[in-house]
Write an enzyme that holds these catalytic residues in place. Structure first.
Site, PDB file in Angstrom:
ATOM      1  N   HIS A   7      -6.437  -6.407  -1.184  1.00 51.93           N
ATOM      2  CA  HIS A   7      -5.934  -5.428  -0.942  1.00 51.93           C
ATOM      3  C   HIS A   7      -4.386  -5.660  -0.193  1.00 51.93           C
ATOM      4  CE1 HIS A   7      -3.880  -1.514  -0.585  1.00 51.93           C
ATOM      5  NE2 HIS A   7      -3.894  -1.496   0.593  1.00 51.93           N
ATOM      6  N   ASP A  21      -8.573  -5.611  -5.229  1.00 51.85           N
ATOM      7  CA  ASP A  21      -7.905  -4.310  -4.601  1.00 51.85           C
ATOM      8  C   ASP A  21      -9.019  -3.207  -4.785  1.00 51.85           C
ATOM      9  OD1 ASP A  21      -6.573  -2.289  -3.200  1.00 51.85           O
ATOM     10  OD2 ASP A  21      -4.810  -3.309  -3.899  1.00 51.85           O
ATOM     11  N   SER A  50       1.157  -1.255  -0.149  1.00 57.18           N
ATOM     12  CA  SER A  50       0.104   0.040   0.041  1.00 57.18           C
ATOM     13  C   SER A  50       0.807   1.196   0.173  1.00 57.18           C
ATOM     14  CB  SER A  50      -1.012  -0.010   1.015  1.00 57.18           C
ATOM     15  OG  SER A  50      -2.073   0.873   1.043  1.00 57.18           O
TER      16      SER A  50
END
EC number: 3.4.11.5
Length: 314
Positions: free
Chosen positions: A289, A259, A107
Protein backbone atom coordinates in the site's frame (compact mmCIF):
# COMPACT_ATOMS: atom_id res chain seq x y z
CA UNK A 1 23.44 11.40 -6.69
CA UNK A 2 20.23 13.05 -5.49
CA UNK A 3 20.43 15.60 -2.69
CA UNK A 4 17.71 15.74 -0.08
CA UNK A 5 15.71 18.97 0.03
CA UNK A 6 17.13 21.42 2.56
CA UNK A 7 14.91 23.21 5.05
CA UNK A 8 13.71 26.70 4.07
CA UNK A 9 11.12 27.77 6.65
CA UNK A 10 8.02 26.73 8.56
CA UNK A 11 4.78 28.56 9.24
CA UNK A 12 1.45 28.00 10.95
CA UNK A 13 -1.27 29.32 8.67
CA UNK A 14 -4.59 30.37 10.18
CA UNK A 15 -7.29 28.97 7.88
CA UNK A 16 -10.21 29.83 10.15
CA UNK A 17 -12.56 27.63 12.17
CA UNK A 18 -9.96 27.57 14.95
CA UNK A 19 -7.44 25.63 12.83
CA UNK A 20 -3.80 26.51 12.17
CA UNK A 21 -2.01 24.43 9.54
CA UNK A 22 1.68 23.61 9.78
CA UNK A 23 3.51 24.20 6.49
CA UNK A 24 7.21 23.36 6.10
CA UNK A 25 9.09 24.31 2.94
CA UNK A 26 12.18 22.55 1.61
CA UNK A 27 14.43 22.43 -1.45
CA UNK A 28 14.89 25.14 -4.06
CA UNK A 29 12.45 28.08 -3.80
CA UNK A 30 12.87 28.54 -7.57
CA UNK A 31 12.30 24.86 -8.28
CA UNK A 32 9.16 23.03 -9.37
CA UNK A 33 6.51 23.66 -6.66
CA UNK A 34 5.32 20.30 -5.28
CA UNK A 35 2.67 19.98 -2.58
CA UNK A 36 2.89 16.76 -0.57
CA UNK A 37 -0.47 15.41 0.63
CA UNK A 38 -0.25 12.97 3.53
CA UNK A 39 -2.70 10.16 4.15
CA UNK A 40 -4.82 9.02 7.05
CA UNK A 41 -6.74 11.25 7.11
CA UNK A 42 -4.86 12.57 10.12
CA UNK A 43 -1.42 11.02 9.64
CA UNK A 44 0.60 14.22 9.17
CA UNK A 45 3.84 14.63 7.21
CA UNK A 46 7.00 12.77 8.24
CA UNK A 47 10.59 13.85 7.65
CA UNK A 48 11.53 10.57 5.95
CA UNK A 49 9.07 11.40 3.17
CA UNK A 50 11.48 14.11 1.99
CA UNK A 51 13.52 11.26 0.47
CA UNK A 52 10.94 11.17 -2.32
CA UNK A 53 12.22 14.47 -3.72
CA UNK A 54 15.30 15.87 -5.40
CA UNK A 55 16.31 18.97 -3.51
CA UNK A 56 17.95 20.50 -6.57
CA UNK A 57 14.78 20.40 -8.69
CA UNK A 58 11.81 20.82 -6.34
CA UNK A 59 10.31 23.37 -4.01
CA UNK A 60 8.70 20.90 -1.61
CA UNK A 61 5.69 21.95 0.46
CA UNK A 62 4.90 19.63 3.37
CA UNK A 63 1.45 20.54 4.68
CA UNK A 64 -0.16 18.97 7.75
CA UNK A 65 -3.93 18.88 7.25
CA UNK A 66 -6.43 19.94 9.92
CA UNK A 67 -5.78 18.24 13.24
CA UNK A 68 -2.77 16.32 11.90
CA UNK A 69 0.97 16.36 12.54
CA UNK A 70 2.06 19.75 13.85
CA UNK A 71 -1.15 21.53 12.93
CA UNK A 72 -3.14 22.98 15.81
CA UNK A 73 -5.15 21.86 17.65
CA UNK A 74 -3.90 18.30 17.28
CA UNK A 75 -6.65 15.76 16.72
CA UNK A 76 -9.38 18.37 16.29
CA UNK A 77 -12.37 16.99 14.40
CA UNK A 78 -14.64 20.04 14.63
CA UNK A 79 -14.92 21.78 11.23
CA UNK A 80 -12.71 19.02 9.84
CA UNK A 81 -14.27 17.66 6.65
CA UNK A 82 -13.45 17.11 2.98
CA UNK A 83 -14.59 20.51 1.72
CA UNK A 84 -12.68 22.30 4.46
CA UNK A 85 -9.49 20.41 3.56
CA UNK A 86 -9.90 21.26 -0.13
CA UNK A 87 -10.48 24.94 0.58
CA UNK A 88 -7.40 24.90 2.82
CA UNK A 89 -5.22 23.75 -0.08
CA UNK A 90 -6.35 26.66 -2.22
CA UNK A 91 -5.77 29.08 0.67
CA UNK A 92 -2.21 27.77 1.01
CA UNK A 93 -1.55 28.18 -2.73
CA UNK A 94 -2.81 31.76 -2.65
CA UNK A 95 -0.81 32.53 0.50
CA UNK A 96 2.36 31.27 -1.21
CA UNK A 97 1.56 33.17 -4.41
CA UNK A 98 2.08 30.08 -6.57
CA UNK A 99 0.12 30.29 -9.86
CA UNK A 100 -0.01 26.48 -10.26
CA UNK A 101 1.73 23.53 -8.62
CA UNK A 102 2.32 19.80 -8.76
CA UNK A 103 0.61 17.45 -6.32
CA UNK A 104 1.85 14.15 -4.90
CA UNK A 105 0.35 11.94 -2.20
CA UNK A 106 -0.72 8.50 -1.11
CA UNK A 107 -3.87 6.82 0.16
CA UNK A 108 -6.27 9.50 1.47
CA UNK A 109 -3.75 12.12 0.33
CA UNK A 110 -4.26 10.81 -3.21
CA UNK A 111 -8.02 11.10 -2.75
CA UNK A 112 -7.67 14.71 -1.62
CA UNK A 113 -5.37 15.54 -4.53
CA UNK A 114 -7.68 14.00 -7.11
CA UNK A 115 -10.55 16.06 -5.75
CA UNK A 116 -8.52 19.27 -5.75
CA UNK A 117 -7.32 18.71 -9.30
CA UNK A 118 -10.91 18.25 -10.43
CA UNK A 119 -12.11 21.36 -8.62
CA UNK A 120 -9.15 23.55 -9.61
CA UNK A 121 -7.89 21.97 -12.86
CA UNK A 122 -6.05 25.08 -14.03
CA UNK A 123 -4.04 25.21 -10.78
CA UNK A 124 -2.47 21.75 -11.15
CA UNK A 125 0.52 21.25 -13.46
CA UNK A 126 0.96 17.51 -12.94
CA UNK A 127 0.37 14.92 -10.21
CA UNK A 128 1.62 11.56 -8.90
CA UNK A 129 -0.38 9.38 -6.52
CA UNK A 130 -0.03 5.94 -4.98
CA UNK A 131 -2.38 3.67 -3.05
CA UNK A 132 -5.39 5.75 -4.13
CA UNK A 133 -8.32 5.38 -1.74
CA UNK A 134 -11.80 5.43 -3.26
CA UNK A 135 -14.11 6.74 -0.46
CA UNK A 136 -17.14 4.78 -1.65
CA UNK A 137 -19.36 2.40 0.27
CA UNK A 138 -17.36 -0.42 -1.33
CA UNK A 139 -14.12 1.16 -0.14
CA UNK A 140 -15.40 1.58 3.42
CA UNK A 141 -16.91 -1.90 3.57
CA UNK A 142 -13.70 -3.42 2.25
CA UNK A 143 -11.76 -1.83 5.10
CA UNK A 144 -14.11 -2.15 8.03
CA UNK A 145 -16.90 -4.67 7.42
CA UNK A 146 -16.68 -8.46 7.38
CA UNK A 147 -17.16 -8.47 3.60
CA UNK A 148 -13.74 -7.40 2.35
CA UNK A 149 -10.22 -7.53 3.76
CA UNK A 150 -11.63 -9.41 6.76
CA UNK A 151 -11.80 -12.51 4.58
CA UNK A 152 -8.07 -12.31 3.85
CA UNK A 153 -6.98 -11.34 7.37
CA UNK A 154 -9.43 -13.26 9.52
CA UNK A 155 -7.38 -13.36 12.74
CA UNK A 156 -6.47 -9.69 12.50
CA UNK A 157 -10.08 -8.73 11.85
CA UNK A 158 -11.20 -10.80 14.83
CA UNK A 159 -8.79 -8.81 17.00
CA UNK A 160 -9.99 -5.53 15.44
CA UNK A 161 -13.65 -6.29 16.18
CA UNK A 162 -13.07 -7.94 19.58
CA UNK A 163 -13.98 -4.61 21.21
CA UNK A 164 -17.46 -4.95 19.69
CA UNK A 165 -18.15 -8.67 19.21
CA UNK A 166 -21.92 -8.25 18.90
CA UNK A 167 -21.78 -5.54 16.20
CA UNK A 168 -23.09 -6.69 12.85
CA UNK A 169 -22.73 -3.39 10.95
CA UNK A 170 -19.86 -0.95 10.45
CA UNK A 171 -21.89 1.90 11.95
CA UNK A 172 -22.19 -0.04 15.19
CA UNK A 173 -18.47 -0.80 15.10
CA UNK A 174 -17.66 2.88 14.58
CA UNK A 175 -19.96 3.88 17.46
CA UNK A 176 -18.17 1.45 19.78
CA UNK A 177 -14.77 2.80 18.77
CA UNK A 178 -15.93 6.40 19.26
CA UNK A 179 -16.85 5.60 22.84
CA UNK A 180 -13.61 3.71 23.37
CA UNK A 181 -11.38 6.49 22.08
CA UNK A 182 -13.03 8.91 24.53
CA UNK A 183 -13.06 6.54 27.50
CA UNK A 184 -12.10 8.01 30.88
CA UNK A 185 -9.60 5.24 31.56
CA UNK A 186 -6.24 5.80 29.79
CA UNK A 187 -5.47 2.08 29.45
CA UNK A 188 -8.85 1.47 27.84
CA UNK A 189 -8.32 4.36 25.40
CA UNK A 190 -4.88 3.02 24.51
CA UNK A 191 -6.37 -0.42 23.83
CA UNK A 192 -8.88 1.04 21.38
CA UNK A 193 -6.26 3.24 19.70
CA UNK A 194 -3.92 0.33 19.24
CA UNK A 195 -6.67 -2.00 17.98
CA UNK A 196 -7.68 0.54 15.34
CA UNK A 197 -4.13 1.19 14.13
CA UNK A 198 -2.93 -2.42 14.22
CA UNK A 199 -5.74 -3.46 11.86
CA UNK A 200 -4.77 -0.78 9.36
CA UNK A 201 -1.07 -1.64 9.66
CA UNK A 202 -1.83 -5.32 9.01
CA UNK A 203 -3.40 -4.41 5.68
CA UNK A 204 -0.85 -1.77 4.68
CA UNK A 205 2.24 -3.90 5.23
CA UNK A 206 1.47 -7.48 6.29
CA UNK A 207 5.17 -8.29 6.77
CA UNK A 208 5.68 -5.40 9.20
CA UNK A 209 4.30 -5.39 12.75
CA UNK A 210 5.28 -1.83 13.59
CA UNK A 211 2.79 0.74 14.91
CA UNK A 212 3.67 4.26 16.00
CA UNK A 213 4.84 4.42 19.60
CA UNK A 214 3.74 8.03 19.98
CA UNK A 215 0.43 7.48 21.76
CA UNK A 216 -0.72 11.09 21.41
CA UNK A 217 -0.15 11.25 17.67
CA UNK A 218 -1.65 7.78 17.28
CA UNK A 219 -4.75 8.90 19.15
CA UNK A 220 -5.21 11.87 16.81
CA UNK A 221 -4.77 9.64 13.75
CA UNK A 222 -7.31 7.09 15.00
CA UNK A 223 -9.81 9.80 15.94
CA UNK A 224 -9.60 11.66 12.62
CA UNK A 225 -9.75 8.46 10.56
CA UNK A 226 -12.79 7.34 12.51
CA UNK A 227 -14.36 10.79 12.18
CA UNK A 228 -14.11 10.70 8.38
CA UNK A 229 -15.13 7.06 8.02
CA UNK A 230 -18.15 7.56 10.31
CA UNK A 231 -19.35 10.41 8.09
CA UNK A 232 -18.85 8.53 4.78
CA UNK A 233 -15.94 10.88 4.06
CA UNK A 234 -18.35 13.82 3.88
CA UNK A 235 -19.56 13.12 0.36
CA UNK A 236 -16.08 12.75 -1.14
CA UNK A 237 -17.13 9.85 -3.37
CA UNK A 238 -20.04 11.73 -4.98
CA UNK A 239 -17.74 14.68 -5.57
CA UNK A 240 -15.04 12.44 -7.10
CA UNK A 241 -17.55 10.96 -9.53
CA UNK A 242 -18.71 14.40 -10.61
CA UNK A 243 -15.38 16.12 -11.14
CA UNK A 244 -12.83 13.45 -12.12
CA UNK A 245 -13.74 13.94 -15.78
CA UNK A 246 -12.57 17.56 -15.44
CA UNK A 247 -9.00 16.68 -14.42
CA UNK A 248 -6.65 18.24 -16.98
CA UNK A 249 -3.18 17.68 -15.53
CA UNK A 250 -1.06 14.65 -16.48
CA UNK A 251 -1.88 12.26 -13.64
CA UNK A 252 0.02 9.13 -12.63
CA UNK A 253 -1.59 6.61 -10.26
CA UNK A 254 0.50 3.73 -8.89
CA UNK A 255 -1.41 0.94 -7.14
CA UNK A 256 0.22 -2.01 -5.41
CA UNK A 257 -0.81 -5.44 -6.62
CA UNK A 258 -0.99 -6.44 -2.93
CA UNK A 259 -2.60 -3.26 -1.65
CA UNK A 260 -5.12 -4.59 0.87
CA UNK A 261 -6.08 -1.11 2.13
CA UNK A 262 -7.14 0.22 -1.27
CA UNK A 263 -7.42 -2.86 -3.51
CA UNK A 264 -6.87 -2.59 -7.24
CA UNK A 265 -10.36 -3.85 -8.16
CA UNK A 266 -12.06 -0.90 -6.44
CA UNK A 267 -9.68 1.64 -7.98
CA UNK A 268 -9.96 0.12 -11.44
CA UNK A 269 -13.75 0.06 -11.26
CA UNK A 270 -13.78 3.77 -10.42
CA UNK A 271 -11.31 4.76 -13.14
CA UNK A 272 -13.17 2.71 -15.75
CA UNK A 273 -16.40 4.52 -14.93
CA UNK A 274 -15.17 8.02 -14.11
CA UNK A 275 -11.56 8.41 -15.27
CA UNK A 276 -10.29 10.28 -18.31
CA UNK A 277 -7.39 10.21 -20.76
CA UNK A 278 -5.21 12.40 -18.55
CA UNK A 279 -4.97 9.65 -15.94
CA UNK A 280 -2.25 7.03 -16.34
CA UNK A 281 -2.82 4.01 -14.09
CA UNK A 282 -0.38 1.19 -13.42
CA UNK A 283 -0.15 -1.73 -11.00
CA UNK A 284 3.12 -2.32 -9.16
CA UNK A 285 3.73 -6.06 -9.20
CA UNK A 286 4.04 -7.47 -5.66
CA UNK A 287 3.70 -3.92 -4.32
CA UNK A 288 1.91 -3.11 -1.07
CA UNK A 289 0.00 0.00 0.00
CA UNK A 290 2.48 2.63 1.07
CA UNK A 291 6.03 3.92 1.03
CA UNK A 292 7.22 1.42 3.64
CA UNK A 293 7.27 -1.02 0.73
CA UNK A 294 10.60 -0.63 -1.10
CA UNK A 295 9.10 -1.43 -4.50
CA UNK A 296 6.41 1.21 -4.13
CA UNK A 297 8.91 3.74 -2.78
CA UNK A 298 11.24 3.32 -5.76
CA UNK A 299 8.40 3.62 -8.27
CA UNK A 300 7.09 6.78 -6.60
CA UNK A 301 10.57 8.37 -6.53
CA UNK A 302 11.01 7.66 -10.23
CA UNK A 303 7.54 9.01 -11.10
CA UNK A 304 8.10 12.24 -9.12
CA UNK A 305 11.52 12.76 -10.70
CA UNK A 306 10.06 12.23 -14.16
CA UNK A 307 7.22 14.64 -13.39
CA UNK A 308 9.59 17.37 -12.17
CA UNK A 309 11.88 16.96 -15.18
CA UNK A 310 8.94 17.20 -17.58
CA UNK A 311 7.70 20.38 -15.91
CA UNK A 312 11.16 21.99 -16.08
CA UNK A 313 11.41 21.24 -19.78
CA UNK A 314 8.15 23.01 -20.59
Amino acid sequence: MRSLPTFIRRDWLDVGDGHQLHLAQYGDPAGVPVLYLHGGPGAGCMSEELALFDGDNCHVLMLDQRGAGRSKPLGETDKNNILALLKDLEKVRLWLGIPAWCLVGGSFGATLGMLYSGLYPEKVLSQVYWGLFIPSEDGTNWLYSNKGAANLFADEYLAFTAVAPSCSHVDQLFATYRLGLKHNDADTRHHYIRSWLVWEAALAMPTNEGVSSDAFLSKSLAEIELHFASHQYFGAYSLMREISVGIQAPSRILQGELDWVCPTQIVEKFLTQFGNDCINYSVIKSGYHGLADDKMFREVVYAIREMANNIKEV
